[in-house]
Each structure stands twice: as C-alpha cells, then as structure tokens.
Design a protein around this motif. Structure first.
Motif, mmCIF file in Angstrom:
data_model
loop_
_atom_site.group_PDB
_atom_site.id
_atom_site.type_symbol
_atom_site.label_atom_id
_atom_site.label_comp_id
_atom_site.label_asym_id
_atom_site.label_seq_id
_atom_site.Cartn_x
_atom_site.Cartn_y
_atom_site.Cartn_z
ATOM 1 N N SER A 195 0.802 -1.230 0.000
ATOM 2 C CA SER A 195 0.000 0.000 0.000
ATOM 3 C C SER A 195 0.837 1.284 0.000
ATOM 4 O O SER A 195 0.471 2.270 -0.649
ATOM 5 C CB SER A 195 -0.956 0.008 1.197
ATOM 6 N N THR A 196 1.964 1.282 0.710
ATOM 7 C CA THR A 196 2.803 2.491 0.719
ATOM 8 C C THR A 196 3.401 2.740 -0.664
ATOM 9 O O THR A 196 3.480 3.885 -1.115
ATOM 10 C CB THR A 196 3.932 2.364 1.755
ATOM 11 N N LEU A 197 3.814 1.674 -1.321
ATOM 12 C CA LEU A 197 4.340 1.794 -2.684
ATOM 13 C C LEU A 197 3.265 2.322 -3.627
ATOM 14 O O LEU A 197 3.515 3.197 -4.464
ATOM 15 C CB LEU A 197 4.855 0.442 -3.169
ATOM 16 N N ARG A 198 2.048 1.826 -3.459
ATOM 17 C CA ARG A 198 0.953 2.259 -4.318
ATOM 18 C C ARG A 198 0.599 3.723 -4.065
ATOM 19 O O ARG A 198 0.178 4.441 -4.972
ATOM 20 C CB ARG A 198 -0.278 1.366 -4.100
ATOM 21 N N SER A 199 0.767 4.190 -2.837
ATOM 22 C CA SER A 199 0.516 5.597 -2.531
ATOM 23 C C SER A 199 1.503 6.509 -3.273
ATOM 24 O O SER A 199 1.141 7.596 -3.714
ATOM 25 C CB SER A 199 0.631 5.848 -1.025
ATOM 26 N N LEU A 200 2.735 6.032 -3.391
ATOM 27 C CA LEU A 200 3.759 6.815 -4.092
ATOM 28 C C LEU A 200 3.598 6.731 -5.604
ATOM 29 O O LEU A 200 3.929 7.677 -6.323
ATOM 30 C CB LEU A 200 5.157 6.314 -3.700
ATOM 31 N N PHE A 201 3.084 5.582 -6.076
ATOM 32 C CA PHE A 201 2.938 5.362 -7.520
ATOM 33 C C PHE A 201 1.535 4.832 -7.817
ATOM 34 O O PHE A 201 1.337 3.624 -8.001
ATOM 35 C CB PHE A 201 4.014 4.396 -8.020
#
Length: 501
Positions: A375-381
């Motif tokens: 989820s953190t990766l998806r927030s950035l990308f």
C-alpha cells in the motif's frame, strides 16, 4: 505538506478510522496497512516534484557503450559430426530463470560430449507446485531450429530408452544416472566422468544439474553457444508472447476498462509500421516473498508477531540454518544484506526522480504481506499495474496458477520496458539484467549497502536522502560491466557474448 498529512493519517492513526471501516469497506485494506517505517521520508516523497529536465534525463535511453552482440545467425562452430556419442538427459530444478540457465548449460554440455540432447525435464517446483514442462514455456520448434547446426536435439526419449524417466531414477541407484557433478564442473570433468557412461549405455541422465557447468576456462565456441541459446534460441510460446505484447501495449497506451476485454485492442494501439506507442513505463521486480524475508533474517517492521512467524518458518524450512541470523538487523542493513521492502523501493524510485505519473509495472508472483505491504508503494505510484489489473480473466486463464508461465510473462514485459529495476538480487534479476545488458537497455541496480545505511539514519531529511541516492546510483543505470572470473555469463554477457565495436 497538508496533502501528504491527509494521505498519511490512516497509516499513523489507524485506530481513529476504525469506526468507519464498516461504512467504507473499499478502504479497509488501506487502513489495515502497516504504518510506514520511514514516515518522514514517506511524507516528503508524497509531495515530491521533479523537473522536466530531470524527467528527460531519467528516461533517456542508454548511449552506445561500444559493445554489440556477437551472436551470428549461422552455427557457432563446425558442422555436426556424423555420429552422436549417445543421449544426454538433464533434470532441472528451481524457478524459471534458474531452469533457463540450466537449459543453456545443457546445450553446451551436449556440444562438449558430442551427444544428442533430449529436451530438458523441468522438475516440479516444491514451493510453487508448478508442473509446467519445457514445451509449456518455450517454443520447442524454434529452439531446435536455431540450434540445428550446433547440436542434435530430440523432443522425447527414443524407443530404446523408454525406461529412462525421472521416476525410474527416483526408485534406486542407476548406472546411467550421474549425480556427482560438482558445482561449476569443468569440461574435462564431464569428458572423464560422463563420456564413459555414454559409451557403455548410450544414455546418461544428470541430476542435479543446476549450476553444474563452469563459466571459466571454457572453449570460446562453448561460451558463444551458451549465449546463442540464451539470447536467440529460448523464445516463449506464442500465447505468452501475445499476452506480453498486450500488457506492454496497455502500459504504453492506458486503455479504458472496456478496451481491456476488446480482442482487437493490440491491433488498435499499434501503428502502421508495427511499432508500439511512445508512452514510457518502468518494470519493478519486487522480490519480496516469504522465503526471501525469512532467509534474510532481517526485521521488516511487522512487529513481534511477524518476527516470530518468520523465525518459525525459518526453523521448519531450513532447521534454523540461516547464515545471516548471527548478525543484528543493523549489521545486515549496513552491509546491504536486507531485501528492500515495497516501501523502501518506492522511496528509492521517488528519490531517483520517478514522479506520481510514472506507469509502474509490478513483476512479482506473490508479495509477503499482500496488499497491506504494497500500500505504501501504491501511494507513491498510484499508476502501478500488474498482470491482474491489466489483463482480462480470459487472458489470464492459460497462466493461472502456473508460476513459471507467470514469470515468463513478467520476463517478457521486463524485456520490453524502458527501464527495469529489481528490489533485490536473484535469478530473475540476474537473467533480465544480463539480457538487457546484451541489448544495451537501461537497468537500475539498487546500491543495497548505501540504501541500508540511509534507511538506518532516522534523522535524514528528504533533500539529503535524495542527494545521496542520486549520487550513489549515477553509475548503476545500465553501465556495462565486463564479466570477472567465476561470474555468470548470463548476468555479465560481455566479453563472451559481445564484441567491442
């Protein structure tokens, strides 16, 4: 900063949002996500801005480095001898990319022994339970045709040797099985130990065979034959290539939901010259499965429960015998021995200049921790895609539950991306990096030791982090490196597979 704080609230204060989870189930997976481990950097990364000049430099193709592929269309060496010394079988374990390297070595070995190669047998992977055969993954006719002037290849066991199956060798010790080949054995070892078996029985089965042929002190024709197999003879089956082309097209020309299911979508986004569109995308191989996490013995911020679960898994699978377990987490990270988490690889990409409009393709079979970890990766990308989001259920049907076919699709897309980056070294990383080096394509290799030290520094602010990342990766974005002694020819194809232009 206000926007970043709003996005970060569910991570920092998940309990505040609990009363609303029943009313908004679509957000539940995001609220259950763990708090970012590097929250200061994460907040700054959400607000990052990249100039047009930075973007242009980041996406710029590699300049010519003075090397070109050596492989020719004709045979590598002299014509085939009139008489074969017998049949060679190999049984290959591991995942797709380890098996791929084993196939290349098997062809080289058949050449060394002047033997006929039976299409290699791929073992069922004990982790992924995948029973895919060579024929399920690779175009057999293409494989045989490309190599027809180099070695003799047959698709199956000759009638006289119908008994020489994997089951036959599993039942007892057999005189025709060679199981003592050392890791990185020399050509002479095989001539001394396998040729007599061929002469006596007409067939020899070698198992195990992974990493059983040396990279050094090999005749030039053998090295170039290995290159020819890897970069020319191993083509995926048509339905893998078709799906790969469809995913690449959708990454370059983002479709609407209805277009994904359109059978003529690929045709619609291809111009009259048959070239794909100009939209750029990066492939991220996120190697963060449970095996990787447990074997690394690192702490990934999941708390006591996660650490206990990984310790138990480590004990069951490896009886606790993990070299890294004798070091502290800080020691492992400072030495670059910890695989990057999705959050950490996201921060690396953000620091390098990839903004939130970047189309990111996630090449990964299964991520430990699932969507909560991603989820953190998806927030950035937010424009991150994968096979499931890009392909229809009908398109995925032929590869569903088949780890090797899923990996083959990811490999194909990786080879057609503008940039490739792997979160941690491994067989997929090594195979794709080598192949892209051969084609002079941009690949970013994370500086694991540098990143480990940066992430340990909790007082580091975003400008300092970004400057250190950019400086530490200037020479890690596709710069060709010549193979050193004992290194793999499949990861470092120059100078064995390439010549200085």
């Amino acid at each position: 900063m206000a926007g970043a704080l709003v996005l970060l609230l569910p991570f920092l204060f998940p309990s505040l949002f609990t009363p609303f989870t029943h009313a908004l189930p679509s957000l539940l997976s995001e609220w259950n996500a763990p708090k970012p481990r590097h929250s200061r950097l994460f907040m700054s990364a959400l607000e990052r801005q990249t100039s047009a000049e930075q973007q242009a430099e980041l996406w710029k193709p590699l300049a010519n480095q003075g090397w070109k592929p050596y492989i020719r269309q004709d045979s590598i060496s002299t014509a085939l001898p009139e008489k074969s010394q017998g049949y060679i079988q190999v049984f290959l374990d591991g995942g797709l990319n380890q098996q791929r390297m084993g196939i290349c070595d098997a062809v080289a070995l058949a050449k060394i022994l002047n033997a006929t190669l039976i299409i290699p047998h791929l073992e069922v992977n004990p982790v992924w339970k995948d029973s895919s055969t060579f024929e399920d993954i690779f175009d057999v006719d293409h494989f045989i045709n490309v190599l027809k002037d180099d070695i003799s290849i047959v698709k199956g066991l000759p009638d006289d040797y119908f008994w020489s199956t994997r089951e036959y060798y599993a039942e007892a010790i057999r005189a025709t099985r060679v199981k003592t080949a050392p890791v990185h054995a020399s050509a002479n070892w095989y001539l001394e130990n396998v040729s007599p078996v061929l002469q006596s029985y007409g067939i020899a089965a070698i198992a195990p065979f992974s990493h059983r042929l040396a990279f050094d002190n090999m005749p030039e024709e053998i090295q170039r034959l290995r290159c020819k197999v890897n970069f020319q003879a191993l083509d995926f089956v048509p339905h893998i290539r078709d799906l790969g082309n469809a995913l690449v097209s959708r990454l370059r020309y983002p479709p609407t939901t209805s277009e994904v299911d359109s059978s003529n979508y690929l045709e619609k986004v291809t111009d009259s010259k048959g070239k794909q569109g100009s939209g750029k995308f990066v492939v991220l191989h996120l190697r963060f499965d449970k095996d990787m996490a447990a074997h690394s013995a690192c702490d990934f911020g999941g708390g006591k429960a996660e650490n206990l679960a990984l310790a138990k898994y480590r004990q069951v699978i490896w009886q606790g015998r993990v070299l890294n377990s004798q070091f502290t987490d800080e020691e492992l990270r400072s030495q670059g021995r910890c695989p990057l988490t999705p959050e950490e690889i996201g921060l690396l990409l953000a620091a390098l200049g990839f903004d939130n409009t970047t189309r990111l393709y996630l090449a990964s079979h299964k991520v430990y921790g699932g969507e909560a970890r991603i989820s953190t990766l998806r927030s950035l990308f937010p424009l991150m895609e994968d096979k499931k989001s890009l392909a229809s259920s009908e398109e995925r049907a032929q590869i569903k539950g088949k780890a090797s076919l899923l990996a083959a699709v990811d490999y194909y897309v990786s080879m057609h991306s503008d940039i490739f980056i792997s979160a941690s070294p491994g067989n997929m990383h090594n195979a794709v990096v080598g192949h892209r080096t051969y084609e002079n394509m941009k690949t970013i290799r994370p500086n694991m030791a540098l990143l480990g030290q940066l992430f340990l520094n909790k007082s580091l602010d975003w400008p300092e982090f970004q400057e250190a990342v950019v400086e530490g990766h200037k020479n890690r974005q596709g710069l060709l490196r010549l193979r050193k002694s004992q290194q793999s020819i499949y990861t470092y194809p120059a100078p064995d597979c390439m010549c200085s232009a």
